[in-house]
Write a protein that holds these residues in place. Structure first.
Motif, PDB file in Angstrom:
ATOM      1  N   LEU A  74     -22.829  23.275  -1.660  1.00  0.00           N
ATOM      2  CA  LEU A  74     -21.681  22.800  -2.429  1.00  0.00           C
ATOM      3  C   LEU A  74     -21.554  21.280  -2.365  1.00  0.00           C
ATOM      4  CD1 LEU A  74     -18.996  25.500  -1.558  1.00  0.00           C
ATOM      5  CD2 LEU A  74     -20.127  25.165  -3.757  1.00  0.00           C
ATOM      6  N   ARG A  75     -21.835  20.702  -1.208  1.00  0.00           N
ATOM      7  CA  ARG A  75     -21.743  19.245  -1.065  1.00  0.00           C
ATOM      8  C   ARG A  75     -22.806  18.540  -1.898  1.00  0.00           C
ATOM      9  NH1 ARG A  75     -20.608  19.876   5.436  1.00  0.00           N
ATOM     10  NH2 ARG A  75     -18.523  20.773   5.144  1.00  0.00           N
ATOM     11  N   GLU A  76     -23.949  19.189  -2.080  1.00  0.00           N
ATOM     12  CA  GLU A  76     -24.980  18.633  -2.950  1.00  0.00           C
ATOM     13  C   GLU A  76     -24.542  18.689  -4.419  1.00  0.00           C
ATOM     14  OE1 GLU A  76     -28.855  17.539  -2.309  1.00  0.00           O
ATOM     15  OE2 GLU A  76     -27.080  16.601  -1.429  1.00  0.00           O
ATOM     16  N   LEU A  77     -23.847  19.753  -4.789  1.00  0.00           N
ATOM     17  CA  LEU A  77     -23.386  19.861  -6.174  1.00  0.00           C
ATOM     18  C   LEU A  77     -22.464  18.707  -6.536  1.00  0.00           C
ATOM     19  CD1 LEU A  77     -22.497  23.657  -6.654  1.00  0.00           C
ATOM     20  CD2 LEU A  77     -24.703  22.529  -6.920  1.00  0.00           C
ATOM     21  N   LYS A  78     -21.518  18.428  -5.667  1.00  0.00           N
ATOM     22  CA  LYS A  78     -20.569  17.349  -5.995  1.00  0.00           C
ATOM     23  C   LYS A  78     -21.210  15.970  -5.831  1.00  0.00           C
ATOM     24  CE  LYS A  78     -18.298  17.691  -1.464  1.00  0.00           C
ATOM     25  NZ  LYS A  78     -17.150  18.300  -0.769  1.00  0.00           N
ATOM     26  N   ARG A  79     -22.307  15.886  -5.106  1.00  0.00           N
ATOM     27  CA  ARG A  79     -23.019  14.609  -4.991  1.00  0.00           C
ATOM     28  C   ARG A  79     -23.709  14.237  -6.295  1.00  0.00           C
ATOM     29  NH1 ARG A  79     -28.048  12.931  -4.462  1.00  0.00           N
ATOM     30  NH2 ARG A  79     -28.938  15.020  -4.154  1.00  0.00           N
ATOM     31  N   VAL A  80     -24.287  15.237  -6.992  1.00  0.00           N
ATOM     32  CA  VAL A  80     -25.129  14.921  -8.153  1.00  0.00           C
ATOM     33  C   VAL A  80     -24.391  14.979  -9.490  1.00  0.00           C
ATOM     34  CG1 VAL A  80     -27.245  15.651  -6.995  1.00  0.00           C
ATOM     35  CG2 VAL A  80     -25.986  17.297  -8.415  1.00  0.00           C
ATOM     36  N   ALA A  81     -23.153  15.506  -9.505  1.00  0.00           N
ATOM     37  CA  ALA A  81     -22.455  15.615 -10.786  1.00  0.00           C
ATOM     38  C   ALA A  81     -20.951  15.486 -10.616  1.00  0.00           C
ATOM     39  CB  ALA A  81     -22.777  16.950 -11.459  1.00  0.00           C
ATOM     40  N   ARG A  82     -20.307  14.977 -11.626  1.00  0.00           N
ATOM     41  CA  ARG A  82     -18.845  14.820 -11.609  1.00  0.00           C
ATOM     42  C   ARG A  82     -18.141  16.163 -11.779  1.00  0.00           C
ATOM     43  NH1 ARG A  82     -15.203  11.716 -16.170  1.00  0.00           N
ATOM     44  NH2 ARG A  82     -13.167  12.119 -15.204  1.00  0.00           N
ATOM     45  N   PHE A  83     -18.746  17.050 -12.604  1.00  0.00           N
ATOM     46  CA  PHE A  83     -18.165  18.368 -12.854  1.00  0.00           C
ATOM     47  C   PHE A  83     -19.133  19.452 -12.400  1.00  0.00           C
ATOM     48  CE2 PHE A  83     -16.113  15.595 -15.957  1.00  0.00           C
ATOM     49  CZ  PHE A  83     -14.768  15.948 -15.796  1.00  0.00           C
ATOM     50  N   GLN A  84     -18.557  20.607 -12.003  1.00  0.00           N
ATOM     51  CA  GLN A  84     -19.362  21.720 -11.515  1.00  0.00           C
ATOM     52  C   GLN A  84     -18.825  23.030 -12.097  1.00  0.00           C
ATOM     53  OE1 GLN A  84     -17.371  19.924  -9.194  1.00  0.00           O
ATOM     54  NE2 GLN A  84     -18.871  18.270  -8.966  1.00  0.00           N
ATOM     55  N   VAL A  85     -19.731  23.871 -12.566  1.00  0.00           N
ATOM     56  CA  VAL A  85     -19.366  25.240 -12.933  1.00  0.00           C
ATOM     57  C   VAL A  85     -19.999  26.173 -11.911  1.00  0.00           C
ATOM     58  CG1 VAL A  85     -19.729  27.149 -14.555  1.00  0.00           C
ATOM     59  CG2 VAL A  85     -19.050  24.918 -15.413  1.00  0.00           C
ATOM     60  N   ILE A  86     -19.168  27.028 -11.340  1.00  0.00           N
ATOM     61  CA  ILE A  86     -19.640  27.976 -10.331  1.00  0.00           C
ATOM     62  C   ILE A  86     -19.175  29.369 -10.729  1.00  0.00           C
ATOM     63  CG2 ILE A  86     -19.521  28.662  -7.891  1.00  0.00           C
ATOM     64  CD1 ILE A  86     -18.911  25.641  -7.307  1.00  0.00           C
ATOM     65  N   GLU A  87     -20.109  30.313 -10.727  1.00  0.00           N
ATOM     66  CA  GLU A  87     -19.746  31.709 -10.984  1.00  0.00           C
ATOM     67  C   GLU A  87     -20.309  32.586  -9.884  1.00  0.00           C
ATOM     68  OE1 GLU A  87     -19.662  33.538 -14.973  1.00  0.00           O
ATOM     69  OE2 GLU A  87     -21.047  35.063 -14.187  1.00  0.00           O
ATOM     70  N   VAL A  88     -19.483  33.520  -9.409  1.00  0.00           N
ATOM     71  CA  VAL A  88     -19.916  34.484  -8.397  1.00  0.00           C
ATOM     72  C   VAL A  88     -19.509  35.884  -8.844  1.00  0.00           C
ATOM     73  CG1 VAL A  88     -19.762  32.866  -6.461  1.00  0.00           C
ATOM     74  CG2 VAL A  88     -17.760  34.256  -7.065  1.00  0.00           C
ATOM     75  N   PRO A  89     -20.243  36.909  -8.401  1.00  0.00           N
ATOM     76  CA  PRO A  89     -19.774  38.273  -8.638  1.00  0.00           C
ATOM     77  C   PRO A  89     -18.605  38.575  -7.706  1.00  0.00           C
ATOM     78  CG  PRO A  89     -21.729  38.306  -7.254  1.00  0.00           C
ATOM     79  CD  PRO A  89     -21.519  36.870  -7.667  1.00  0.00           C
ATOM     80  N   ARG A  90     -17.670  39.395  -8.165  1.00  0.00           N
ATOM     81  CA  ARG A  90     -16.576  39.798  -7.277  1.00  0.00           C
ATOM     82  C   ARG A  90     -17.028  41.071  -6.553  1.00  0.00           C
ATOM     83  NH1 ARG A  90     -11.875  42.479  -5.982  1.00  0.00           N
ATOM     84  NH2 ARG A  90     -12.437  44.174  -7.386  1.00  0.00           N
ATOM     85  N   ASP A  91     -17.788  40.873  -5.493  1.00  0.00           N
ATOM     86  CA  ASP A  91     -18.358  41.995  -4.752  1.00  0.00           C
ATOM     87  C   ASP A  91     -17.381  42.620  -3.766  1.00  0.00           C
ATOM     88  OD1 ASP A  91     -20.840  41.922  -5.953  1.00  0.00           O
ATOM     89  OD2 ASP A  91     -21.727  40.621  -4.440  1.00  0.00           O
ATOM     90  N   TYR A  92     -16.417  41.823  -3.309  1.00  0.00           N
ATOM     91  CA  TYR A  92     -15.559  42.339  -2.247  1.00  0.00           C
ATOM     92  C   TYR A  92     -14.664  43.470  -2.736  1.00  0.00           C
ATOM     93  CZ  TYR A  92     -12.236  42.920   1.466  1.00  0.00           C
ATOM     94  OH  TYR A  92     -11.471  43.487   2.458  1.00  0.00           O
ATOM     95  N   ARG A  93     -14.696  44.567  -2.015  1.00  0.00           N
ATOM     96  CA  ARG A  93     -13.780  45.695  -2.187  1.00  0.00           C
ATOM     97  C   ARG A  93     -13.410  46.186  -0.796  1.00  0.00           C
ATOM     98  NH1 ARG A  93     -15.357  44.149  -6.531  1.00  0.00           N
ATOM     99  NH2 ARG A  93     -15.614  45.312  -8.485  1.00  0.00           N
ATOM    100  N   PHE A  94     -12.342  46.958  -0.702  1.00  0.00           N
ATOM    101  CA  PHE A  94     -12.029  47.584   0.575  1.00  0.00           C
ATOM    102  C   PHE A  94     -13.205  48.474   0.984  1.00  0.00           C
ATOM    103  CE2 PHE A  94     -10.449  51.178   3.061  1.00  0.00           C
ATOM    104  CZ  PHE A  94      -9.853  50.505   4.124  1.00  0.00           C
ATOM    105  N   GLY A  95     -13.629  48.345   2.227  1.00  0.00           N
ATOM    106  CA  GLY A  95     -14.760  49.131   2.707  1.00  0.00           C
ATOM    107  C   GLY A  95     -16.106  48.563   2.324  1.00  0.00           C
ATOM    108  N   VAL A  96     -16.142  47.280   1.943  1.00  0.00           N
ATOM    109  CA  VAL A  96     -17.409  46.678   1.525  1.00  0.00           C
ATOM    110  C   VAL A  96     -18.451  46.724   2.641  1.00  0.00           C
ATOM    111  CG1 VAL A  96     -16.786  44.306   2.203  1.00  0.00           C
ATOM    112  CG2 VAL A  96     -18.409  44.674   0.345  1.00  0.00           C
ATOM    113  N   ASP A  97     -17.984  46.739   3.889  1.00  0.00           N
ATOM    114  CA  ASP A  97     -18.914  46.792   5.014  1.00  0.00           C
ATOM    115  C   ASP A  97     -19.697  48.101   5.056  1.00  0.00           C
ATOM    116  OD1 ASP A  97     -16.205  47.674   5.535  1.00  0.00           O
ATOM    117  OD2 ASP A  97     -16.846  48.114   7.576  1.00  0.00           O
ATOM    118  N   ASN A  98     -19.169  49.142   4.427  1.00  0.00           N
ATOM    119  CA  ASN A  98     -19.881  50.425   4.371  1.00  0.00           C
ATOM    120  C   ASN A  98     -20.962  50.441   3.297  1.00  0.00           C
ATOM    121  OD1 ASN A  98     -18.296  51.633   6.422  1.00  0.00           O
ATOM    122  ND2 ASN A  98     -16.655  52.015   4.929  1.00  0.00           N
TER     123      ASN A  98
END
Length: 258
Positions: free
Chosen positions: A129-153
């Motif tokens: 993340l620190r590299e992203l803000k070093r090389v550009a003024r703006f950043q687009v980040i997308e992640v999957p929403r993987d977390y659910r209750f019981g995700v550890d299972n």
């Protein structure tokens, strides 16, 4: 980060795109690219870098939409780099290998940097993340929403895809804000019916039927209605992905450096 750890990661992903499912990746990338366009609406970027560009499927769709006149890509996988080069996209100016953490470009060289469905694979999130803000003024980040209750299972399921981190919109916002990012625009998105159909009938090889087709459509529409009625909390709970456009706050930097 130890050098041997970096080498192991590079080796693991080196041939990742040699025998991959082009149609599946292109279908998913169509919606990822649209999310990027949506959160950037109203802004123009001349020089854009995608970090962890994979096989270039997102770049293909951005190129088709003429998102920026100059697109650049870095990728940890040699097979991914070759695949991107083989696309011969009009907007692509350069494609490079990188070690997964150190971006081989100068400070503020880009107007925008894109990190789409990469952060969940990264052991040292904050370093990247620190590299992203070093090389550009703006950043687009997308992640999957993987977390659910019981995700550890379901750890075996997620690790099979290389997902060593799981997020909710709230946890991603916390991570970004604690690193000094300012979130300008965000978007929650759900898996589109055509993606679900492809995954169900092509990837999973389940037999097609009118009932299954109808069920996929009805479930998507029901979630859409719930989102409209229940608002942001519902949207974030039912989302399959979360996309943000950020900039870096200099004010935060001063606070952190005290």
């Amino acid at each position: 980060m130890a050098q041997n750890q970096t080498s192991e990661i590079i080796d693991a992903y080196s041939g990742f795109y040699e025998n991959h499912d082009e149609a599946w990746r292109m279908l998913g990338a169509k919606y990822k690219a649209q999310n990027i366009v949506d959160v950037c609406r109203g802004k123009q970027f001349a020089k854009v870098l995608e970090v962890g560009a994979g096989d270039g499927s997102i770049l293909y769709h951005l190129d088709q939409q003429q998102f920026a006149p100059e697109l650049f890509a870095i990728e940890i996988s040699e097979s991914g780099v070759e695949h991107i080069k083989g696309r011969n996209l009009r907007s692509i100016k350069e494609v490079q290998l990188f070690d997964g953490y150190h971006i081989p470009y100068a400070d503020q060289e880009f107007d925008l940097v894109i990190l789409a469905h990469v952060l969940e694979h990264v052991e040292y999130e904050r370093m990247l993340l620190r590299e992203l803000k070093r090389v550009a003024r703006f950043q687009v980040i997308e992640v999957p929403r993987d977390y659910r209750f019981g995700v550890d299972n379901r750890i075996g399921h997620f690790l099979a895809y290389g997902h060593i981190n799981v997020y909710t919109p709230s946890s991603l916002r916390y991570l970004l804000r604690s690193e000094g990012f300012k979130i300008l625009t965000d978007k929650t998105s759900m898996i589109q019916p055509e993606v679900t159909r492809f995954n169900t009938f092509i990837n999973q090889k389940k037999q097609k039927s009118l009932v299954k087709n109808l069920k996929i459509t009805v479930e998507y529409r029901l979630k859409t209605i719930l989102n409209r009625l229940l608002g942001k909390k519902s949207r974030e709970k039912l989302a399959s992905a979360y996309t943000v456009l950020c900039s870096f706050s200099e004010e935060k930097t001063q606070i952190f450096n005290r």
